[in-house]
Write a protein that holds these residues in place. Structure first.
Motif, short mmCIF file in Angstrom:
data_model
loop_
_atom_site.label_atom_id
_atom_site.label_comp_id
_atom_site.label_asym_id
_atom_site.label_seq_id
_atom_site.Cartn_x
_atom_site.Cartn_y
_atom_site.Cartn_z
N ALA A 90 45.39 36.78 32.12
CA ALA A 90 45.31 35.38 31.70
C ALA A 90 45.69 35.24 30.23
O ALA A 90 46.37 34.27 29.83
CB ALA A 90 43.90 34.84 31.94
N ASN A 91 45.26 36.20 29.41
CA ASN A 91 45.64 36.21 28.00
C ASN A 91 47.16 36.34 27.85
O ASN A 91 47.79 35.62 27.05
CB ASN A 91 44.94 37.36 27.29
CG ASN A 91 45.28 37.46 25.81
OD1 ASN A 91 46.41 37.74 25.44
ND2 ASN A 91 44.29 37.23 24.97
N ARG B 51 44.07 35.63 38.67
CA ARG B 51 43.48 36.21 39.87
C ARG B 51 44.40 36.04 41.08
O ARG B 51 44.51 36.93 41.93
CB ARG B 51 42.12 35.57 40.14
CG ARG B 51 41.39 36.18 41.34
CD ARG B 51 40.01 35.58 41.53
NE ARG B 51 39.08 36.03 40.51
CZ ARG B 51 38.61 35.28 39.53
NH1 ARG B 51 39.01 34.01 39.43
NH2 ARG B 51 37.76 35.76 38.65
N ARG C 296 40.99 27.32 30.28
CA ARG C 296 40.71 28.75 30.41
C ARG C 296 40.42 29.11 31.86
O ARG C 296 40.88 30.15 32.37
CB ARG C 296 39.52 29.13 29.52
CG ARG C 296 39.21 30.62 29.54
CD ARG C 296 38.19 30.99 28.49
NE ARG C 296 36.91 30.33 28.68
CZ ARG C 296 36.48 29.32 27.94
NH1 ARG C 296 37.22 28.87 26.95
NH2 ARG C 296 35.30 28.77 28.17
N THR C 297 39.70 28.26 32.57
CA THR C 297 39.40 28.51 33.98
C THR C 297 40.68 28.52 34.82
O THR C 297 40.86 29.37 35.70
CB THR C 297 38.44 27.44 34.52
OG1 THR C 297 37.24 27.47 33.75
CG2 THR C 297 38.10 27.68 35.98
N ASN D 299 37.89 42.50 36.86
CA ASN D 299 37.73 41.26 36.09
C ASN D 299 38.32 41.37 34.69
O ASN D 299 38.82 40.38 34.14
CB ASN D 299 36.26 40.86 36.01
CG ASN D 299 35.74 40.27 37.30
OD1 ASN D 299 36.52 39.79 38.13
ND2 ASN D 299 34.44 40.31 37.50
N VAL D 300 38.26 42.55 34.10
CA VAL D 300 38.87 42.76 32.78
C VAL D 300 40.38 42.62 32.89
O VAL D 300 41.04 42.03 32.01
CB VAL D 300 38.47 44.14 32.22
CG1 VAL D 300 39.22 44.43 30.92
CG2 VAL D 300 36.97 44.21 31.99
N VAL E 1 41.31 38.85 33.15
CA VAL E 1 41.27 38.14 31.87
C VAL E 1 42.41 38.59 30.97
O VAL E 1 43.02 37.78 30.26
CB VAL E 1 39.91 38.36 31.18
CG1 VAL E 1 39.91 37.75 29.79
CG2 VAL E 1 38.79 37.76 32.01
N LYS F 184 35.17 32.61 24.73
CA LYS F 184 34.94 31.36 25.48
C LYS F 184 34.99 30.13 24.58
O LYS F 184 34.33 29.13 24.83
CB LYS F 184 33.60 31.41 26.23
CG LYS F 184 33.56 32.47 27.32
CD LYS F 184 32.27 32.41 28.11
CE LYS F 184 32.25 33.47 29.20
NZ LYS F 184 31.01 33.42 30.00
N LEU G 9 40.42 33.36 25.14
CA LEU G 9 40.70 34.53 25.97
C LEU G 9 40.82 35.81 25.15
O LEU G 9 41.52 36.74 25.55
CB LEU G 9 42.00 34.31 26.76
CG LEU G 9 41.91 33.26 27.87
CD1 LEU G 9 43.29 32.93 28.41
CD2 LEU G 9 41.01 33.75 29.00
N ILE H 83 34.83 37.97 26.07
CA ILE H 83 35.71 36.93 25.56
C ILE H 83 34.89 35.86 24.84
O ILE H 83 33.73 35.60 25.17
CB ILE H 83 36.55 36.30 26.68
CG1 ILE H 83 35.67 35.69 27.78
CG2 ILE H 83 37.51 37.30 27.25
CD1 ILE H 83 36.45 34.94 28.83
N ILE I 250 42.58 31.78 34.25
CA ILE I 250 41.93 32.93 34.89
C ILE I 250 42.12 32.87 36.40
O ILE I 250 42.40 33.89 37.05
CB ILE I 250 40.44 32.98 34.51
CG1 ILE I 250 40.29 33.35 33.03
CG2 ILE I 250 39.68 33.97 35.38
CD1 ILE I 250 38.88 33.33 32.51
#
Length: 339
Positions: free
Chosen positions: A312-313, A282, A274-275, A305-306, A309, A267, A249, A265, A278
């Motif tokens: 998520a980080n 969301r 990771r999914t 979307n940025v 992520v 990946k 991430l 990212i 994220i």
């Protein structure tokens, strides 16, 4: 005490071993059958044993650790750099022997319970994928007979009884029976997935770490159990930033001549975890009444979307902090650097 480095290329039936005998200086590179593998190391002085983190590696690492050996699991891509020219078992064992002596970050050895939880996650993931295939297959077959249903599980669940009743008058009975069996198969998969999730909840009740990180916004049952199981040992990561980088991430970096370029990212790491992170981020942005000033400010200057992520980080870093410092999640907590 200096440990003798040993490189082992594990396989299903034969293990290839490479080391240098300290007494004679002889280079030993020989295969050992699976049944004799543990017996060979049972009476040896403690060694530094290197293996690739592949299928069966965690099992052998646990067994060898019980015997007093130090085991270092390494990513296959790290070992590959030491394999020169030919690719065979003997060359792989030598590459592992070279790699285990280099300073690198090892893969944490997972417990049997952690591996069992990952097995539940993989099984559930396959069932969800197969359920999606079943639903899409039914929708596609019925489209050939003029019955078009909306996208999504809720739409086909609502429409399928009426659709099957309408086509039953004009299609062969053998096909209608097959379609009904396939739809019943979807219901069976629902029950199996629900049973797996119930077993995950039982582990959540008994595991302190899973319960602790479940309090973090966006971290649900799947994310919490998967994170604890995949992390192995939280001490394997020096910081939350390192854990987030391990998940993939963080930006991918390229550059030369002192100039570093940041891209999307990286990946790296496990796609599944990771999914989940994220999707959890969301969900927070979509459903949270008060996401917080940090998110609100970022939404004003960055694409959605940025922001997802980035959140998520932040969730990954928070998971590491809660587990590493062994304290409950606190909303609005601000870390302070030591003076």
């Amino acid at each position: 005490m200096k440990l003798t480095p040993v490189g082992i290329d594990i396989a299903k039936n034969v293990m290839q071993m490479h080391y240098v005998d300290e007494g004679t200086g002889e280079v030993v590179n020989k295969p050992i059958k699976r049944a004799q593998f543990l017996e060979y190391f049972a009476n040896r002085a403690p060694c530094l044993i290197g293996m690739e983190a592949c299928g069966g590696a965690h099992h052998w690492a646990r067994q060898l650790t019980k015997m007093g050996h130090q085991v270092k699991l390494m990513p296959a891509q790290f070992v590959k750099a030491f394999n020169i020219r030919n690719k065979n078992d003997a060359a792989d064992a030598r590459a592992i022997w070279l790699a285990v002596q280099q300073p690198s970050k090892p893969v944490a050895v997972k417990t049997e319970m952690q591996q069992a939880m990952l097995a539940l996650h993989r099984t559930r993931e396959r069932m969800v994928a197969f359920r999606t295939m079943q639903i899409n297959g039914l929708r596609g077959m019925l489209t050939e007979y003029g019955e078009v249903m909306g996208k999504g599980r809720a739409a086909i669940t609502k429409a399928i009884p009426e659709v099957l009743a309408r086509v039953a008058d004009r299609l062969p009975a053998v096909l209608i029976d097959t379609l009904r069996e396939q739809w019943n198969r979807v219901a069976e998969l629902d029950e199996q997935i629900a049973r797996i999730e119930r077993r995950m909840r039982e582990w959540k009740k008994d595991d302190r770490a899973v319960k602790a990180i479940s309090e973090i916004p966006g971290v649900g049952l799947l994310t919490a159990t998967a994170a604890v199981a995949m992390m192995g040992d939280v001490k394997a990561f020096r910081s939350g930033r390192e854990f987030a980088a391990w998940v993939g991430l963080v930006p991918k970096q390229t550059g030369s001549g002192g100039k570093v370029n940041l891209h999307g990212i990286s990946k790296l790491g496990d796609t599944y975890l990771r999914t989940l992170l994220i999707h959890g981020a969301r969900s927070v942005l979509t459903n949270a009444k008060e996401p917080g000033p940090w998110i609100e400010q970022m939404k004003k200057r960055r694409p959605l979307n940025v922001v997802i992520v980035a959140l998520a980080n932040k969730m990954a870093r928070t998971i590491w902090a809660v587990l590493a410092h062994d304290r409950p999640y606190q909303k609005g907590y601000v870390s302070a650097k030591p003076a």
